[in-house]
Design a protein around this motif. Structure first.
Motif, PDB file in Angstrom:
ATOM      1  N   GLY A   1       4.478   2.631  23.173  1.00 11.67           N
ATOM      2  CA  GLY A   1       5.659   3.391  22.752  1.00 11.67           C
ATOM      3  C   GLY A   1       6.883   2.531  22.472  1.00 11.67           C
ATOM      4  O   GLY A   1       7.868   3.018  21.928  1.00 11.67           O
ATOM      5  N   ASN A   2       6.823   1.243  22.815  1.00 12.47           N
ATOM      6  CA  ASN A   2       7.989   0.386  22.591  1.00 12.47           C
ATOM      7  C   ASN A   2       8.085  -0.151  21.170  1.00 12.47           C
ATOM      8  O   ASN A   2       9.138  -0.612  20.753  1.00 12.47           O
ATOM      9  CB  ASN A   2       7.976  -0.806  23.564  1.00 12.47           C
ATOM     10  CG  ASN A   2       8.862  -0.557  24.783  1.00 12.47           C
ATOM     11  OD1 ASN A   2       9.428   0.519  24.937  1.00 12.47           O
ATOM     12  ND2 ASN A   2       8.973  -1.550  25.645  1.00 12.47           N
TER      13      ASN A   2
ATOM     14  N   LEU B   1      -8.632   3.595  16.732  1.00 11.87           N
ATOM     15  CA  LEU B   1      -8.115   3.761  18.075  1.00 11.87           C
ATOM     16  C   LEU B   1      -8.251   5.161  18.658  1.00 11.87           C
ATOM     17  O   LEU B   1      -8.062   6.142  17.962  1.00 11.87           O
ATOM     18  CB  LEU B   1      -6.634   3.416  18.053  1.00 11.87           C
ATOM     19  CG  LEU B   1      -6.172   2.656  19.259  1.00 11.87           C
ATOM     20  CD1 LEU B   1      -6.815   1.296  19.270  1.00 11.87           C
ATOM     21  CD2 LEU B   1      -4.669   2.527  19.214  1.00 11.87           C
TER      22      LEU B   1
ATOM     23  N   ARG C   1       0.850  -1.198   0.000  1.00 15.38           N
ATOM     24  CA  ARG C   1       0.000   0.000   0.000  1.00 15.38           C
ATOM     25  C   ARG C   1       0.883   1.245   0.000  1.00 15.38           C
ATOM     26  O   ARG C   1       2.068   1.167   0.290  1.00 15.38           O
ATOM     27  CB  ARG C   1      -1.028  -0.018   1.107  1.00 15.38           C
ATOM     28  CG  ARG C   1      -0.566  -0.002   2.508  1.00 15.38           C
ATOM     29  CD  ARG C   1      -1.740   0.080   3.479  1.00 15.38           C
ATOM     30  NE  ARG C   1      -2.382   1.375   3.476  1.00 15.38           N
ATOM     31  CZ  ARG C   1      -3.693   1.551   3.388  1.00 15.38           C
ATOM     32  NH1 ARG C   1      -4.498   0.515   3.244  1.00 15.38           N
ATOM     33  NH2 ARG C   1      -4.215   2.750   3.430  1.00 15.38           N
TER      34      ARG C   1
HETATM   35  P1  FAD Z   1       3.734  -1.829   9.158  1.00 13.28           P
HETATM   36  O1  FAD Z   1       3.763  -0.364   9.353  1.00 13.28           O
HETATM   37  O2  FAD Z   1       2.478  -2.565   9.436  1.00 13.28           O
HETATM   38  O3  FAD Z   1       4.174  -2.050   7.657  1.00 13.28           O
HETATM   39  C1  FAD Z   1       4.026  -3.267   7.021  1.00 13.28           C
HETATM   40  C2  FAD Z   1       4.393  -3.095   5.588  1.00 13.28           C
HETATM   41  O4  FAD Z   1       4.419  -4.357   4.947  1.00 13.28           O
HETATM   42  C3  FAD Z   1       3.433  -2.229   4.781  1.00 13.28           C
HETATM   43  O5  FAD Z   1       4.194  -1.421   3.928  1.00 13.28           O
HETATM   44  C4  FAD Z   1       2.657  -3.247   3.967  1.00 13.28           C
HETATM   45  O6  FAD Z   1       2.159  -2.725   2.779  1.00 13.28           O
HETATM   46  C5  FAD Z   1       3.727  -4.287   3.723  1.00 13.28           C
HETATM   47  N1  FAD Z   1       3.240  -5.626   3.394  1.00 13.28           N
HETATM   48  C6  FAD Z   1       2.532  -6.484   4.183  1.00 13.28           C
HETATM   49  N2  FAD Z   1       2.282  -7.622   3.513  1.00 13.28           N
HETATM   50  C7  FAD Z   1       2.847  -7.495   2.283  1.00 13.28           C
HETATM   51  C8  FAD Z   1       2.919  -8.329   1.142  1.00 13.28           C
HETATM   52  N3  FAD Z   1       2.365  -9.540   1.105  1.00 13.28           N
HETATM   53  N4  FAD Z   1       3.574  -7.866   0.044  1.00 13.28           N
HETATM   54  C9  FAD Z   1       4.132  -6.629   0.045  1.00 13.28           C
HETATM   55  N5  FAD Z   1       4.094  -5.792   1.113  1.00 13.28           N
HETATM   56  C10 FAD Z   1       3.454  -6.229   2.218  1.00 13.28           C
HETATM   57  N6  FAD Z   1       3.522   1.988  18.574  1.00 13.28           N
HETATM   58  C11 FAD Z   1       4.246   2.801  19.376  1.00 13.28           C
HETATM   59  O7  FAD Z   1       5.396   2.504  19.694  1.00 13.28           O
HETATM   60  N7  FAD Z   1       3.708   3.976  19.839  1.00 13.28           N
HETATM   61  C12 FAD Z   1       2.450   4.374  19.532  1.00 13.28           C
HETATM   62  O8  FAD Z   1       2.006   5.444  19.964  1.00 13.28           O
HETATM   63  C13 FAD Z   1       1.658   3.511  18.699  1.00 13.28           C
HETATM   64  N8  FAD Z   1       0.385   3.846  18.375  1.00 13.28           N
HETATM   65  C14 FAD Z   1      -0.316   3.069  17.516  1.00 13.28           C
HETATM   66  C15 FAD Z   1      -1.608   3.466  17.129  1.00 13.28           C
HETATM   67  C16 FAD Z   1      -2.327   2.698  16.218  1.00 13.28           C
HETATM   68  C17 FAD Z   1      -3.704   3.148  15.815  1.00 13.28           C
HETATM   69  C18 FAD Z   1      -1.777   1.518  15.705  1.00 13.28           C
HETATM   70  C19 FAD Z   1      -2.549   0.686  14.740  1.00 13.28           C
HETATM   71  C20 FAD Z   1      -0.509   1.115  16.102  1.00 13.28           C
HETATM   72  C21 FAD Z   1       0.234   1.871  17.005  1.00 13.28           C
HETATM   73  N9  FAD Z   1       1.524   1.494  17.396  1.00 13.28           N
HETATM   74  C22 FAD Z   1       2.249   2.320  18.220  1.00 13.28           C
HETATM   75  C23 FAD Z   1       2.156   0.301  16.840  1.00 13.28           C
HETATM   76  C24 FAD Z   1       3.053   0.658  15.666  1.00 13.28           C
HETATM   77  O9  FAD Z   1       2.472   1.674  14.897  1.00 13.28           O
HETATM   78  C25 FAD Z   1       3.268  -0.535  14.747  1.00 13.28           C
HETATM   79  O10 FAD Z   1       3.608  -1.647  15.492  1.00 13.28           O
HETATM   80  C26 FAD Z   1       4.390  -0.252  13.764  1.00 13.28           C
HETATM   81  O11 FAD Z   1       4.122   0.922  13.054  1.00 13.28           O
HETATM   82  C27 FAD Z   1       4.595  -1.407  12.818  1.00 13.28           C
HETATM   83  O12 FAD Z   1       5.524  -1.012  11.828  1.00 13.28           O
HETATM   84  P2  FAD Z   1       6.116  -2.048  10.809  1.00 13.28           P
HETATM   85  O13 FAD Z   1       7.013  -1.281   9.915  1.00 13.28           O
HETATM   86  O14 FAD Z   1       6.655  -3.214  11.527  1.00 13.28           O
HETATM   87  O15 FAD Z   1       4.866  -2.586   9.996  1.00 13.28           O
END
Ligand code: FAD
Length: 575
Positions: free
Chosen positions: A388-389, A251, A40
């Motif tokens: 926040g972790n 949320l 996305r």
């Molecule tokens: P994501 O941001 O989920 O990214 C995953 C990526 O993988 C995306 O680009 C997606 O398109 C890609 N992808 C998935 N499957 C495929 C596929 N099959 N093929 C190609 N691409 C794929 N954490 C904190 O520490 N502090 C906060 O205040 C906090 N607030 C939050 C509030 C909300 C509403 C939410 C939902 C979460 C919050 N979190 C917070 C948690 C934190 O935001 C997430 O854990 C973190 O952003 C995850 O990042 P990531 O890069 O691991 O994965």
């Protein structure tokens, strides 16, 4: 359709959220050829939803704070299921993670004298959560996208990856298709970093976006030969919106409680007094979610099945500067003014604490050349994640894994490839496109989400989990008869079919591990095993249907254990 592009990169990063981008930046800064792909738009990854903040013991507000105390708080709240080595790496490296973000231009909130401001998040000993209003994730994602652009990191954010390519337990790339025109991608790489997020979208009410977090991580990793650790440990956030239906689970940031919001049941009682009188609303997420669940279940919820979160007593100024996003969201979705009225909320699936089993030092997996980071990985949060972790984990391990993948790629003598693995990946997409049965993918997807909500939510028991598995078998049997029909608008239908396959696999892993964890610990509540079971102070590692193994967790170093409030000298949890 069917047209195949071939691309090669030294390192392929799958996922363009915070974790994937941070790793890609590290690789590019080291001069390594990197390609990042996502399914996305990069500007709108899941990471942008993060609101409240990012942790590091910077001691800007509370000079007594140390990374050791941050580690102790993290281990404490993990109910001793976090890996102490992972915890050390993240907490000790956190200040550097914040410094990196400052370097990339993240605009952190500051005190009058220029110090980075830090606020309280539930269950932290000190104020150590840095923030940008309640748009912290959005600002971080913006800064990472900007930095990646400066470095000319190629980013393809319309590619759905369906398979990792593996030969003799060595990864050599990935296969996927373009969501717009259906063209295929064969991407060859020395190393692959899985940064594909968690599996919270497999529940009905979730804080995740549509069509993300569908469990892709689990399927890609397991089919490649990696294993999943603690899939049953899913954090239910206490405050998800009930309405409107199509935004259910959106949320309300924990910051609303952090800034002084009160939780009330339908009788107007501040019910946290019954569950955690000392910390009240600042208690941990698992306790607040269970409290809200219990109030609703026992009939003290609102007619719509929620409880109320009230910030209307706070000064308007506080709301507008500290909680602007909550204010805006409620106006947009419900025409509700939170400076005047309470918000109706209920627990919502929020965060996957489990994920791919990785080694703490470099997040390598059981497959050579394959790494996992961010919400896709496991090890830091155990049975309860501290607010926040997660964001700081993305920053710390993004850097470390980028470095490790660069070194691995440089050490390879020759790239190993395998026409058979590629042919299989290709055939799988061909077969899916040929599906012309009567079953509707969306309906089946909804069916799995109902199963997980009904049988594997905040409170679980053996009978329910077994019923869930039986119902899942029935859904899986119907997948053979789905119809897949890409149209002029693109290949979303094909993507949904793969999402469904991932969802079913992730649901099975979660149900099976939840069945095996015969105890109540952190986020995992078993009504048939209401106590903490000492022998279950282990991680559960899932490698395929019916295969759940226990894995020992290394001991907590004594100086850290001494900082934990609820641990005895022999390393046992005490209340
Ligand atoms: P994501 O941001 O989920 O990214 C995953 C990526 O993988 C995306 O680009 C997606 O398109 C890609 N992808 C998935 N499957 C495929 C596929 N099959 N093929 C190609 N691409 C794929 N954490 C904190 O520490 N502090 C906060 O205040 C906090 N607030 C939050 C509030 C909300 C509403 C939410 C939902 C979460 C919050 N979190 C917070 C948690 C934190 O935001 C997430 O854990 C973190 O952003 C995850 O990042 P990531 O890069 O691991 O994965």
């Amino acid at each position: 359709d069917g047209f195949e592009r071939r691309i090669a990169a030294s390192v392929l990063v799958i996922g363009t959220g915070g974790a994937g981008l941070r790793a890609a930046i590290e690789l590019a800064e080291r001069g390594v050829g990197v390609l990042a792909v996502g399914k996305r738009p990069k500007a709108d990854a899941h990471t942008t939803l993060a609101a409240g903040g990012i942790n590091a013991a910077l001691a800007t507000m509370d000079p007594q704070d140390t990374w050791q105390q941050h580690a102790a708080d993290t281990l404490q709240e993990s109910y001793l299921l976090a890996d102490p080595r992972t915890v050390r790496i993240v907490t000790e490296g956190a200040a550097r993670g914040i410094a990196d973000l400052e370097r990339y231009g993240t605009p952190f909130a500051r005190e009058a004298d220029g110090r980075i401001s830090q606020r309280f998040f539930g269950a932290h000993t000190y104020r150590r959560t840095a923030f940008s209003g309640d748009y912290t994730g959005l600002e971080i994602q913006r800064a990472l996208v900007r930095r990646a652009t400066e470095l000319d990191v190629p980013i393809l954010d319309t590619v759905h990856i369906t398979r990792l390519l593996v030969r003799h337990n060595v990864v050599f790339g990935a296969y996927g298709f373009d969501l717009g025109d259906g063209s295929r991608y064969v991407i060859h790489a020395d190393a692959v970093i899985l940064a594909t997020g968690g599996h919270t979208r497999i529940w009905r009410r979730t804080s995740s976006r549509r069509d993300e977090n569908t469990g892709d991580t689990f399927r890609l990793a397991v089919l490649a030969g990696a294993r999943i650790r603690d899939p049953e440990l899913v954090q239910f956030h206490p405050s998800g919106l009930l309405e409107p239906e199509d935004a259910a689970g959106t949320l309300v940031s924990e910051a609303a409680r952090g800034e002084g919001g009160k939780l009330l049941n339908a009788l107007g009682e501040r019910f946290m007094a019954r569950y955690d009188p000392e910390r009240m609303e600042l208690s941990t997420r698992d306790r607040v979610a269970l409290a809200a669940y219990t109030e609703i279940k026992e009939g003290r919820g609102t007619p719509r099945g929620g409880v109320r979160l009230d910030v209307s007593h706070l000064p308007r100024e506080t709301i507008m500067t500290r909680l602007p996003r909550v204010h805006q969201t409620l106006l947009e979705l419900q025409m509700l003014d939170i400076t005047q009225d309470p918000i109706e909320i209920a627990p919502t699936a929020h965060y996957s604490m489990g994920g791919v089993r990785v080694r703490p030092e470099d997040h390598s997996t059981d497959v050579d050349g394959l790494y996992a980071i961010g919400e896709a990985a496991s090890g830091l949060h155990g049975a309860n994640r501290l607010g926040g972790n997660s964001l700081i984990e993305l920053l710390v391990y993004g850097r470390i894994v980028g470095e490790a993948a660069a070194a691995y790629s440089a050490s390879l003598q020759a790239q190993r490839r395998c026409p058979l693995a590629l042919a299989e990946a290709r055939r799988e997409v061909d077969r899916m496109l040929a599906c012309d049965g009567p079953e509707n993918v969306r309906v089946l997807q909804r069916g799995v989400r109902d199963i997980m909500t009904e049988h594997c939510g905040v409170v679980r028991d053996e009978a329910g989990l077994r019923a869930g598995l039986a119902e899942l078998d029935a859904v899986e049997a119907r997948i053979g008869a789905i119809g897949v029909h890409p149209d002029n608008a693109g290949y979303q239908d094909l993507a949904h079919a793969f999402d469904l396959k991932s969802t079913v696999l992730a649901a099975r892993a979660t149900l099976e591990a939840a069945l095996e964890r015969r105890e109540t610990r952190g986020c995992h509540n078993r009504s048939d095993y209401p106590g903490l079971e000492e022998s279950m102070q282990v991680n559960l590692v899932w490698s395929g249907p019916g295969k759940v193994e226990r894995e020992e967790i290394p001991p907590i170093p004594a100086p850290i254990a001494a900082l934990m409030r609820h641990v005895s000298s022999d390393g046992k949890l005490v209340e």
